[in-house]
Design a protein around this motif. Structure first.
Motif, PDB file in Angstrom:
ATOM      1  N   PRO A  90       6.953  -0.464   5.731  1.00  0.00           N
ATOM      2  CA  PRO A  90       6.608   0.785   5.339  1.00  0.00           C
ATOM      3  C   PRO A  90       6.811   1.149   3.891  1.00  0.00           C
ATOM      4  CG  PRO A  90       8.435   1.165   6.684  1.00  0.00           C
ATOM      5  CD  PRO A  90       8.280  -0.391   6.406  1.00  0.00           C
ATOM      6  N   PHE A  91       7.756   0.727   3.332  1.00  0.00           N
ATOM      7  CA  PHE A  91       8.108   1.245   1.886  1.00  0.00           C
ATOM      8  C   PHE A  91       8.513   0.222   0.813  1.00  0.00           C
ATOM      9  CE2 PHE A  91      11.969   1.537   4.292  1.00  0.00           C
ATOM     10  CZ  PHE A  91      12.931   1.260   3.551  1.00  0.00           C
ATOM     11  N   PHE A  92       8.580   0.338  -0.073  1.00  0.00           N
ATOM     12  CA  PHE A  92       9.195  -0.751  -1.184  1.00  0.00           C
ATOM     13  C   PHE A  92       9.711  -0.056  -2.280  1.00  0.00           C
ATOM     14  CE2 PHE A  92       7.181  -5.041  -2.635  1.00  0.00           C
ATOM     15  CZ  PHE A  92       8.455  -5.505  -3.063  1.00  0.00           C
ATOM     16  N   VAL A  93      10.913  -0.238  -2.487  1.00  0.00           N
ATOM     17  CA  VAL A  93      11.699   0.532  -3.602  1.00  0.00           C
ATOM     18  C   VAL A  93      11.780  -0.754  -4.769  1.00  0.00           C
ATOM     19  CG1 VAL A  93      13.974   1.775  -4.193  1.00  0.00           C
ATOM     20  CG2 VAL A  93      13.148   1.648  -1.967  1.00  0.00           C
ATOM     21  N   ALA A 114      -0.448   0.191  -7.128  1.00  0.00           N
ATOM     22  CA  ALA A 114      -0.945   0.687  -5.999  1.00  0.00           C
ATOM     23  C   ALA A 114      -2.519   0.806  -6.477  1.00  0.00           C
ATOM     24  CB  ALA A 114      -0.254   1.859  -5.410  1.00  0.00           C
ATOM     25  N   PHE A 115      -2.577   1.609  -7.474  1.00  0.00           N
ATOM     26  CA  PHE A 115      -4.146   2.096  -7.995  1.00  0.00           C
ATOM     27  C   PHE A 115      -4.657   1.131  -9.020  1.00  0.00           C
ATOM     28  CE2 PHE A 115      -6.560   4.718 -11.600  1.00  0.00           C
ATOM     29  CZ  PHE A 115      -7.558   4.797 -10.261  1.00  0.00           C
ATOM     30  N   ARG A 116      -5.416   0.068  -8.311  1.00  0.00           N
ATOM     31  CA  ARG A 116      -5.936  -1.058  -9.002  1.00  0.00           C
ATOM     32  C   ARG A 116      -7.184  -1.501  -8.192  1.00  0.00           C
ATOM     33  NH1 ARG A 116      -1.528  -4.892 -10.657  1.00  0.00           N
ATOM     34  NH2 ARG A 116      -3.169  -5.937 -11.437  1.00  0.00           N
ATOM     35  N   LEU A 170       2.390  -7.191 -10.510  1.00  0.00           N
ATOM     36  CA  LEU A 170       2.394  -6.824  -8.918  1.00  0.00           C
ATOM     37  C   LEU A 170       0.948  -6.191  -8.628  1.00  0.00           C
ATOM     38  CD1 LEU A 170       6.108  -6.212  -8.133  1.00  0.00           C
ATOM     39  CD2 LEU A 170       5.070  -8.342  -8.510  1.00  0.00           C
ATOM     40  N   THR A 171       0.387  -6.424  -7.486  1.00  0.00           N
ATOM     41  CA  THR A 171      -0.557  -5.789  -6.777  1.00  0.00           C
ATOM     42  C   THR A 171       0.123  -5.292  -5.511  1.00  0.00           C
ATOM     43  OG1 THR A 171      -2.126  -7.229  -8.018  1.00  0.00           O
ATOM     44  CG2 THR A 171      -2.675  -6.032  -5.561  1.00  0.00           C
ATOM     45  N   LEU A 172       0.086  -4.094  -5.386  1.00  0.00           N
ATOM     46  CA  LEU A 172       0.715  -3.531  -3.924  1.00  0.00           C
ATOM     47  C   LEU A 172      -0.184  -2.419  -3.548  1.00  0.00           C
ATOM     48  CD1 LEU A 172       4.329  -3.075  -5.617  1.00  0.00           C
ATOM     49  CD2 LEU A 172       3.506  -4.696  -3.938  1.00  0.00           C
ATOM     50  N   ARG A 202       2.207   9.638   8.976  1.00  0.00           N
ATOM     51  CA  ARG A 202       1.032   9.286   8.932  1.00  0.00           C
ATOM     52  C   ARG A 202       0.646   7.584   8.799  1.00  0.00           C
ATOM     53  NH1 ARG A 202      -2.777  10.375   9.051  1.00  0.00           N
ATOM     54  NH2 ARG A 202      -4.170  10.214   7.492  1.00  0.00           N
ATOM     55  N   GLN A 203       2.107   6.870   8.885  1.00  0.00           N
ATOM     56  CA  GLN A 203       1.981   5.454   9.073  1.00  0.00           C
ATOM     57  C   GLN A 203       1.258   4.801   7.602  1.00  0.00           C
ATOM     58  OE1 GLN A 203       1.254   3.838  13.062  1.00  0.00           O
ATOM     59  NE2 GLN A 203       0.513   5.999  13.528  1.00  0.00           N
ATOM     60  N   GLU A 204       1.416   5.663   6.684  1.00  0.00           N
ATOM     61  CA  GLU A 204       1.243   5.192   5.504  1.00  0.00           C
ATOM     62  C   GLU A 204       2.352   4.515   4.678  1.00  0.00           C
ATOM     63  OE1 GLU A 204      -2.632   8.323   4.638  1.00  0.00           O
ATOM     64  OE2 GLU A 204      -0.527   8.650   3.761  1.00  0.00           O
ATOM     65  N   LYS A 205       1.973   3.806   3.716  1.00  0.00           N
ATOM     66  CA  LYS A 205       3.066   3.043   2.889  1.00  0.00           C
ATOM     67  C   LYS A 205       3.244   3.779   1.649  1.00  0.00           C
ATOM     68  CE  LYS A 205       2.261  -1.540   4.863  1.00  0.00           C
ATOM     69  NZ  LYS A 205       2.514  -2.929   4.640  1.00  0.00           N
ATOM     70  N   LEU A 206       4.680   3.446   1.113  1.00  0.00           N
ATOM     71  CA  LEU A 206       5.039   4.142   0.001  1.00  0.00           C
ATOM     72  C   LEU A 206       5.735   3.313  -1.198  1.00  0.00           C
ATOM     73  CD1 LEU A 206       6.459   6.628  -1.348  1.00  0.00           C
ATOM     74  CD2 LEU A 206       8.157   6.657   0.446  1.00  0.00           C
ATOM     75  N   LEU A 207       5.393   3.287  -2.284  1.00  0.00           N
ATOM     76  CA  LEU A 207       6.161   2.679  -3.427  1.00  0.00           C
ATOM     77  C   LEU A 207       7.142   3.850  -3.933  1.00  0.00           C
ATOM     78  CD1 LEU A 207       3.356   0.943  -5.246  1.00  0.00           C
ATOM     79  CD2 LEU A 207       4.765  -0.181  -3.359  1.00  0.00           C
TER      80      LEU A 207
END
Length: 898
Positions: A788-791, A828-830, A801-803, A733-738
């Motif tokens: 695409p992702f952040f671990v 992410a939810f902010r 952090l604002t992600l 889906r080309q979405e981003k992931l934490l």
């Protein structure tokens, strides 16, 4: 340093991002462009931006073979370049949104194809136009020289016009022909036409000879291919108005494409719609009457007419057209174009179908293929030229049926009512009605909603709504890792459904071997794909519904599990997938061969049909899209009608199993803990409890967690397998992931796994990351679509952090303080988040993780007693029996299928 992704064979592919951006990506697969220089040129152009990449395709790659996705974008670019040539120094007119939508419909399967719509195409057209102007300015050349330098076929043409007009006063020569040119603009900015003869006066003199030859060059090129034009050029008649017969006018009509390719503009009489004379059309109507049977095997009526501008012709008029020679015929006061061979071939083709329909009926699948223009498996496929003389339309019953399929919100159907312990959102209600509607028709349905939109609850609601007095079990086939999720969701949302999970972790061996009693009292059976091959009774049971979850599991038609799924007997068939099935034609055929066998023909016939679509100039996949559209319901979180109805944050539990190695380590640790606990007290007891709980957490993550120098093989962790499944869908889906973990040592192995799945590097952050570098990492994740992702470690990345670029959050290992988890989720939810956030909480079944989760979830008295002010559970104060109950291993629940 983070590990690099594993090596794969790479090929270039066009990708549409969720923001409607066009990118060129290296994807796994065989090379699709043989010429390395061409591939390098395309890649370099796209590196500057989408507009420059498109300009390159239109200017430098006008010939040669490209893969389907790049060939499509080349056709868009060529359309722009042709418009730019015709416009001269004027801006090239942009296509309307309707035209953009039509172009988008012709796109072949490509990554992110679901994001390609009229708005996205219009935006890319603007980027192409801007890039074209920038490149021309950079070249320092005028338009003629710029185009000639890039490709000799793109010259500055379009100034000479061939004009055809009707002359009703002359019965013998009822047409007039005039060649004109455009010397300039009127005061109002309109094009100023002048007879071509005037050019001889305007360009008189030796100094203007070069300009004259340049202006007339398109006429000269066209005359080389058109004998009639060469005659009037050689005689000088091209510079004068001419009186033409219908035969003369027809010669011009037949050569329009050749004339336009040479750079001429051809203008037809204003009374001719779409710049062509009217054509008689063989018009077939299918499905006017309600069939006596339902299902894919139902037979429909079929009727053939010949029409002119939508009005049926009489038998005498039809006979006169069929008997007429090729050319222009005056009928009902208007000029009609007739091609005897094509008209007769189309009439004969549909007349034969009509005769068969009157004796045998026409199948639903055949009707759908005719409507879509998808002649899969036809004995003699109609040529594109022949199809322009004929079309099929849906009759009253079929039109209403297909309209309901395409507008599920308008379907009137039963909903489950109070039996469903959840409130369906409007789009979910529409999904349930749509599934029920197709089930009543006996047609298979593909529910392809985006991840997190509730495909599971829609299926459960359907099963509740479809219950009748007779108990007929339905079957859910899912990956082994999702069996627990289905059981938990059914218990939560549909407790009145009796559910039997056909797996050793949920049922005894004797019950699995002889399930008659279980089938008699259960409404729903849940089984893994692998178990289909072990339990013979699955294939022998007549099911109410068969639902396949993660339907891409049957994309390989030759696989044993695929054949086992397709052999199941069911009244209704449903495929669930969050991955768009239109992205791969092979996957598409296999899934539809399960849903609606025969609709897409045999595998061989479908391959021939797909090749025919790809070999068209330009390629168009519109017939295939029209054919499958009624059976696919896809809603995305980006849809305005959906996003307004969603909560801002949705939390789902991702239940995971333990590998055999994890289970053995877990049990050994519990045994050692039990033997030492009895004699421990005070601080020693507290330390023993805390270290044991931490060790069990590590084992739930991976069998190698805590062992220095280990390689963290993916097969040794149920959580790694589950993360791979979740990440693969997010990547598609080309979405981003934490991904959050509380263990710094888990970051690199998680990074390596995700980099391999996403096929590009991501980002990572821990407490060891320099404070000054963190801001740059956050900025890169927020702004770079290719990250695409952040671990992140939970403590380092859990606050400050604002992600908001991410729309998915994975808690890989659970922090037993819900407030800490929520704080991490809120990266992410902010404020600034424009998408809905889906939170995946990983939980290993049969372990301490599941019991702690239940403890928090239930809010029982025991949990209230254990909660501190900060919300963290104080486990060290439990007595020995409570601790052992908490950490014990339920082996059947914890181990996944071998």
């Amino acid at each position: 340093m983070a590990p690099t992704p594993c090596a794969h064979p790479l090929s270039l592919a066009a990708v549409i991002t969720p923001h409607g951006t066009l990118r060129l990506e290296n994807v796994a697969g065989e090379a699709t462009i043989d010429d390395a220089a061409i591939a390098a040129g395309i890649k370099a152009a796209f590196a500057r931006g989408a507009g420059y990449g498109l300009a390159h395709l239109g200017l430098a790659e006008a010939g040669g073979r490209l893969p389907a996705d790049l060939a499509f974008w080349r056709s868009v670019a060529l359309r722009f370049t042709a418009a730019r040539c015709r416009a001269g120094d004027e801006p090239a007119p942009a296509p309307s949104l309707d035209e953009c939508a039509q172009i988008a419909e012709e796109a072949p399967p490509m990554l992110g194809g679901e994001y390609l719509d009229a708005d996205a195409l219009a935006g890319l057209w603007r980027l192409l136009s801007d890039a074209f102007d920038v490149e021309r300015a950079e070249s320092g050349l005028d338009l003629d020289a710029f185009l000639a330098a890039r490709d000799s076929r793109w010259r500055h043409v379009g100034r000479v016009h061939f004009n055809l007009a009707e002359n009703r006063k002359d019965a013998e020569r009822p047409f007039a022909f005039l060649a004109t040119y455009v010397p300039g603009l009127t005061g109002q900015g309109a094009l100023r036409h002048a007879p071509l003869g005037a050019v001889l006066r305007e360009y008189a003199g030796a100094s203007a000879k070069a300009d004259l030859l340049k202006l007339l060059e398109p006429v000269s090129r066209a005359s080389e291919a058109c004998d009639w034009l060469r005659e009037i050029v050689d005689s000088g008649e091209i510079f004068h108005p001419l009186r033409w017969t219908p035969a003369d006018a027809m010669r011009l009509l037949q050569d329009v494409a050749t004339l336009e390719e040479a750079g001429l503009v051809v203008r037809m009489p204003a009374s001719w719609p779409a710049s062509r004379p009217s054509r008689p059309a063989v018009e077939a109507t299918v499905g006017a009457n309600t069939p006596s049977l339902v299902g894919a095997g139902q037979l429909l009526d079929f009727k053939v007419d010949v029409t002119l501008d939508g009005e049926p012709l009489t038998r005498d008029e039809i006979a006169s057209l069929v008997a007429a020679t090729d050319g222009l015929v005056l009928l009902r006061g208007k000029w009609v174009e007739v091609d005897h061979d094509k008209l007769k071939a189309a009439l004969d083709r549909y007349a034969e179908i009509e005769r068969l329909a009157q004796t045998e009926g026409i199948s639903f699948g055949q009707a759908m293929r005719l409507l879509a223009g998808a002649d899969i498996g036809a004995r003699d496929a109609a040529s594109s030229a022949e199809r322009t003389w004929a079309h099929v339309k849906a009759g009253d019953w079929l039109a209403q049926t297909l309209d309901a399929c395409r507008r599920p919100e308008a379907i009137a159907a039963a909903l489950p009512g109070e039996a469903l312990k959840a409130t369906l959102r409007p789009y979910q209600e529409a999904g349930v009605r749509w599934l029920g509607f197709l089930a009543r028709l006996g047609l298979g349905a593909c529910l392809a909603d985006d991840m997190g939109l509730g495909k599971t609850v829609q299926v459960l609601a359907l099963l509740l709504a479809q219950r009748d007095g007779e108990r007929r079990p339905s079957l859910i086939v899912a990956p082994a890792s999702l069996l627990a999720n289905w059981a938990a969701e059914a218990e939560k949302f549909a407790p009145s459904l009796n559910v039997f999970v056909a797996h050793p972790a949920f049922a005894k061996a004797d019950t699995l071997a002889a399930p008659e009693a279980a089938l008699a009292k259960n409404d729903l059976v849940v089984i893994s794909y692998g178990a289909l091959l072990r339990f013979g009774w699955i294939a022998k049971t007549p099911w109410r519904f068969v639902v396949i979850d993660e339907a891409q599991a049957i994309k390989n038609p030759q696989a044993k599990q695929t054949r086992a799924v397709k052999a199941l007997e069911a009244e209704g068939r449903i495929a669930l997938t969050g991955t768009p099935v239109e992205n791969n034609l092979g996957d598409l055929w296999s899934i539809f061969d399960f849903l609606n066998p025969g609709l897409l023909g045999s595998s061989k016939a479908f391959q021939t049909f797909a090749k025919r679509l790809a070999d068209q100039t330009p390629p168009s996949y519109a017939p295939l899209r029209r054919l499958i559209a009624p059976y696919i319901l896809r809603r995305m979180k980006t849809d305005r009608s959906v996003i307004a109805d969603l909560p801002d944050k949705t939390e789902v539990k991702a239940f995971c199993s333990l590998s055999r190695k994890q289970a053995a380590l877990y049990q050994t640790t519990v045994d050692a803990f039990e033997s030492r606990l009895e004699n421990a007290d005070g601080m020693e007891r507290r330390a023993l409890v805390l270290t044991t709980l931490m060790r069990l957490k590590q084992i739930c993550n991976h069998a190698e967690h805590g062992i220095v120098g280990s390689n963290w093989a993916s097969e040794d962790s149920g959580k790694f397998a589950r993360l791979a499944e979740v990440a693969a869908t997010i990547a598609s889906r080309q979405e981003k992931l934490l991904v959050f973990t509380q263990f710094t040592e888990a970051i690199d192995p998680l990074y390596a796994l995700l980099a391999d799945i996403f096929q590009r590097p991501g980002l990572s952050l821990s407490g060891e990351t320099a404070v000054g570098k963190r801001r740059a990492l956050v900025k890169q994740f927020q702004e770079d679509e290719r990250a695409p992702f952040f671990v992140l470690s939970l403590k380092a990345g859990g606050s400050g952090l604002t992600l908001t670029a991410a729309s998915h959050v994975v808690h890989f290992d659970r922090w037993w303080n819900p407030a800490v988890e929520n704080q991490a989720t809120d990266r992410a939810f902010r404020i600034g988040q424009k998408r809905n956030v889906l939170v995946h909480k990983f939980i290993c079944r049969g372990t301490i993780e599941e019991r702690i989760d239940a403890l928090i979830e239930s809010k029982m008295r025991m949990a209230d007693d254990l909660l501190h002010g900060g919300g963290e559970i104080n486990l060290t104060e439990l007595d020995g029996r409570q601790l052992l109950d908490l950490v014990r291993l339920d082996l059947d629940a914890a181990t996944r299928e071998a």
